[in-house]
Enzyme design. Structure first.
Site, PDB file in Angstrom:
ATOM      1  N   SER A  15      -6.267  -0.092  -8.822  1.00 21.72           N
ATOM      2  CA  SER A  15      -7.258  -0.015  -7.746  1.00 21.72           C
ATOM      3  C   SER A  15      -7.010  -1.084  -6.679  1.00 21.72           C
ATOM      4  O   SER A  15      -7.763  -1.214  -5.733  1.00 21.72           O
ATOM      5  CB  SER A  15      -8.670  -0.132  -8.331  1.00 21.72           C
ATOM      6  OG  SER A  15      -8.749  -1.269  -9.145  1.00 21.72           O
ATOM      7  N   HIS A 249      12.919 -12.763   0.498  1.00 26.97           N
ATOM      8  CA  HIS A 249      13.469 -11.710   1.356  1.00 26.97           C
ATOM      9  C   HIS A 249      14.694 -12.191   2.147  1.00 26.97           C
ATOM     10  O   HIS A 249      15.761 -11.574   2.113  1.00 26.97           O
ATOM     11  CB  HIS A 249      12.419 -11.192   2.343  1.00 26.97           C
ATOM     12  CG  HIS A 249      11.170 -10.656   1.682  1.00 26.97           C
ATOM     13  ND1 HIS A 249      11.183 -10.065   0.450  1.00 26.97           N
ATOM     14  CD2 HIS A 249       9.880 -10.603   2.105  1.00 26.97           C
ATOM     15  CE1 HIS A 249       9.938  -9.682   0.148  1.00 26.97           C
ATOM     16  NE2 HIS A 249       9.138 -10.011   1.130  1.00 26.97           N
ATOM     17  N   TYR A 377      24.314  -3.397  16.598  1.00 25.46           N
ATOM     18  CA  TYR A 377      25.034  -3.411  17.864  1.00 25.46           C
ATOM     19  C   TYR A 377      25.889  -4.652  17.982  1.00 25.46           C
ATOM     20  O   TYR A 377      25.612  -5.684  17.407  1.00 25.46           O
ATOM     21  CB  TYR A 377      24.097  -3.243  19.056  1.00 25.46           C
ATOM     22  CG  TYR A 377      22.946  -4.215  19.145  1.00 25.46           C
ATOM     23  CD1 TYR A 377      21.727  -3.932  18.526  1.00 25.46           C
ATOM     24  CD2 TYR A 377      23.066  -5.395  19.863  1.00 25.46           C
ATOM     25  CE1 TYR A 377      20.666  -4.810  18.626  1.00 25.46           C
ATOM     26  CE2 TYR A 377      22.003  -6.269  19.967  1.00 25.46           C
ATOM     27  CZ  TYR A 377      20.809  -5.977  19.348  1.00 25.46           C
ATOM     28  OH  TYR A 377      19.753  -6.837  19.441  1.00 25.46           O
TER      29      TYR A 377
HETATM   30  C1  BG6 Z   1       5.624  -9.275   2.028  1.00 24.89           C
HETATM   31  C2  BG6 Z   1       4.898 -10.500   2.462  1.00 24.89           C
HETATM   32  O1  BG6 Z   1       6.466  -9.560   0.942  1.00 24.89           O
HETATM   33  O2  BG6 Z   1       6.415  -8.795   3.105  1.00 24.89           O
HETATM   34  C3  BG6 Z   1       4.044 -10.233   3.689  1.00 24.89           C
HETATM   35  O3  BG6 Z   1       4.063 -10.961   1.398  1.00 24.89           O
HETATM   36  C4  BG6 Z   1       4.861  -9.585   4.777  1.00 24.89           C
HETATM   37  O4  BG6 Z   1       3.461 -11.431   4.159  1.00 24.89           O
HETATM   38  C5  BG6 Z   1       5.665  -8.415   4.234  1.00 24.89           C
HETATM   39  O5  BG6 Z   1       3.972  -9.157   5.789  1.00 24.89           O
HETATM   40  C6  BG6 Z   1       6.633  -7.902   5.274  1.00 24.89           C
HETATM   41  O6  BG6 Z   1       7.232  -6.728   4.834  1.00 24.89           O
HETATM   42  P1  BG6 Z   1       7.882  -5.698   5.868  1.00 24.89           P
HETATM   43  O7  BG6 Z   1       8.541  -4.702   5.012  1.00 24.89           O
HETATM   44  O8  BG6 Z   1       6.752  -5.173   6.690  1.00 24.89           O
HETATM   45  O9  BG6 Z   1       8.818  -6.508   6.699  1.00 24.89           O
END
Ligand code: BG6
Length: 483
Positions: A15, A249, A377
């Protein structure tokens, strides 16, 4: 060999926000494309809230069809019928025993396939409950079929707050499940242009001889969002931009940009190379870090008045190996900036013996735009068309929207969930990778947590602190024009 038998997908935290916005829509799109055949698959939602099957279905219904997806809304009701809801706590036997009973019932009813039992547990939950949930699954709800099959666990970041806490979490889960059963999601690894990096680098003759310190001056990996932490201030303040975006990331993207060619495409071979990159990163220097916090961030009632949490950071990483010695990798991420964009910018060195005297017009740069509007690019010099022999910077442009018209690019979660079903761990973070990533950032994070480093205020909707641009310039980046 395609596996047969029942597949049960159990979304824990059904949820919550992540489940509603990401997990269920991804499952829906997989269903519409035929990857979740109704005669094999059943989906279970599990959470503490006491609601009925229909109440859960109604909660997620509105999130299933997105503008981007090609999935038709007429399939929504059929998909929702596959979902059953079980309520229970995250640390008591009862709920998980009930869940096991429900899954077994479904497996028995679909037994005509005479296959094994496949159980995929997706933990759309805060990491604080991972250990207890994993313990409960292990004891009460995992696959016990003697016909084979598997149990897999999908977990999301944040995996801890620093090296110590991440290692503790890894050991707790590691005592219950083996590494091949654990899928640590970093959704950036599911993005089309991130997945394209290996092909780009290792299937193109162009790049092979150029991709090194002799030719590349600097690399930037940038994440910008044009909105603040709206509604997530409480979570965000505990973590900050480095833990939220950079340590996972952007660092994953860096690995794919910088790694050596893997022996093969086997997940272990790829991940071995990524770990080596992480282990070669030198300690971060304070003077190569700029932190920022947007003005207005602390107005959020869930953020403490004196919060020291950065909502923006630029950090220079240096990779100590033969290929990259001396090339700065500049990782930059910020919330509440002037645009929303994620891109990789590989900037090449100046041309030696510049007979055109065009240095000031810019350098060769290769840009990979991960989002929005996926594109790659190359910025390059050409003769300005016309009678004069003058130069101008132009682009060789591969814009996905134009080139691949009519092709729907799958959402990251869709792809990654399909990988978990197929048992492909290539795009998931291995335990030693996670450890190495935390090793890089933990000293800096501790200094920020202790208040030894402070974020510089910046205006919401701006480029971030001017000091970040100065750092970029110092690292060697030359601003180019055009795109
Ligand atoms: C998440 C973060 O992992 O990635 C967020 O916790 C962020 O803060 C998001 O907004 C961004 O993901 P994307 O795919 O929109 O770049």
């Amino acid at each position: 060999v395609p596996e047969i038998g029942c597949l049960s997908i159990i979304v824990l935290g059904a949820s919550g926000d992540l489940a509603k916005k990401k997990t269920f829509p991804a499952l829906f799109h997989l269903y519409c494309q035929g990857f979740l055949p109704p005669n094999e698959v059943h989906i279970f939602g599990y959470a503490r809230t006491k609601i009925s099957d229909d109440e859960l279905r109604n909660r997620i219904r509105g999130y299933l069809v997105s503008e981007r997806s090609a999935s038709p809304s007429k399939d929504v009701s059929k998909f929702l019928q596959l979902i059953k809801y079980v309520s229970g706590s995250y640390d008591a036997a009862e709920g998980f025993q009930m869940l096991d009973k429900e899954i077994s019932k479904h497996e028995t009813s679909k037994n005509s396939l005479e296959g094994s039992s496949r159980r995929l547990f997706y933990l759309a939950l805060p990491p604080s409950v991972y250990p207890s949930v994993c313990r409960m699954i292990r004891r009460y709800s995992m696959n016990k079929s003697n016909l084979g099959g598997w149990t897999r666990i999908v977990v999301e970041k944040p995996f801890g707050r620093d090296l110590g806490s991440a290692e503790e979490l890894s050991s707790q889960i590691g005592e219950l499940f083996d590494e091949p059963q654990i899928y640590r999601i970093d959704h950036y690894l599911g993005k089309e242009l991130v997945q394209n990096l290996l092909v780009l680098r290792f299937a193109n003759r162009f790049f092979l001889p150029l991709w090194n310190r002799d030719n590349i001056d600097n690399v930037q990996i940038v994440f910008r969002e044009d909105f603040g932490t709206e509604g997530r201030g409480g979570y965000f303040d505990e973590y900050g931009i480095i833990r939220d975006i950079i340590q996972n990331h952007l660092l994953q993207v860096l690995c794919l940009v910088a790694m050596e060619k893997p022996v093969s495409l086997k997940p272990e071979h790829i991940r071995d190379e990524k770990v080596k990159v992480l282990q070669s990163v030198l300690p971060i220097k304070d003077e190569e870090v700029v932190l920022g916090q947007y003005e207005g961030y602390r107005d959020d009632p869930t953020v403490p008045d004196h919060s020291n949490t950065p909502t923006f950071a630029t950090v220079v990483l240096r990779i100590h190996n033969e290929r990259w010695e001396g090339v700065p990798f500049i990782l930059k991420a910020g919330k509440a900036l002037n645009s929303r964009k994620a891109e990789i910018r590989v900037q090449f060195k100046d041309v030696p013996g510049d007979i055109f005297k065009c240095k000031k017009q810019g350098r060769n740069e290769f840009v990979i735009r991960l989002q929005p509007s996926e594109a790659m690019y190359m910025k390059l010099m050409v003769k300005q068309p016309g009678l004069e022999m003058s130069t101008v910077q132009s682009e060789l442009d591969l814009s996905y929207r134009q080139r691949y018209q009519g092709v729907t690019i799958p959402e990251a979660y869709e792809r990654l969930i399909l990988d978990t079903i197929r048992g492909d761990q290539q795009h998931f973070v291995r335990r030693d990778e996670l450890k190495a990533a935390w090793e890089i950032f933990t000293p800096l994070l501790h200094r920020i947590d202790n208040g030894e480093m402070k974020p510089i205020p910046y205006q919401a909707g701006s480029r971030g602190p001017a000091e970040a641009d100065e750092l970029l310039e110092k690292a060697g980046y030359v601003q180019t024009h055009g795109y």
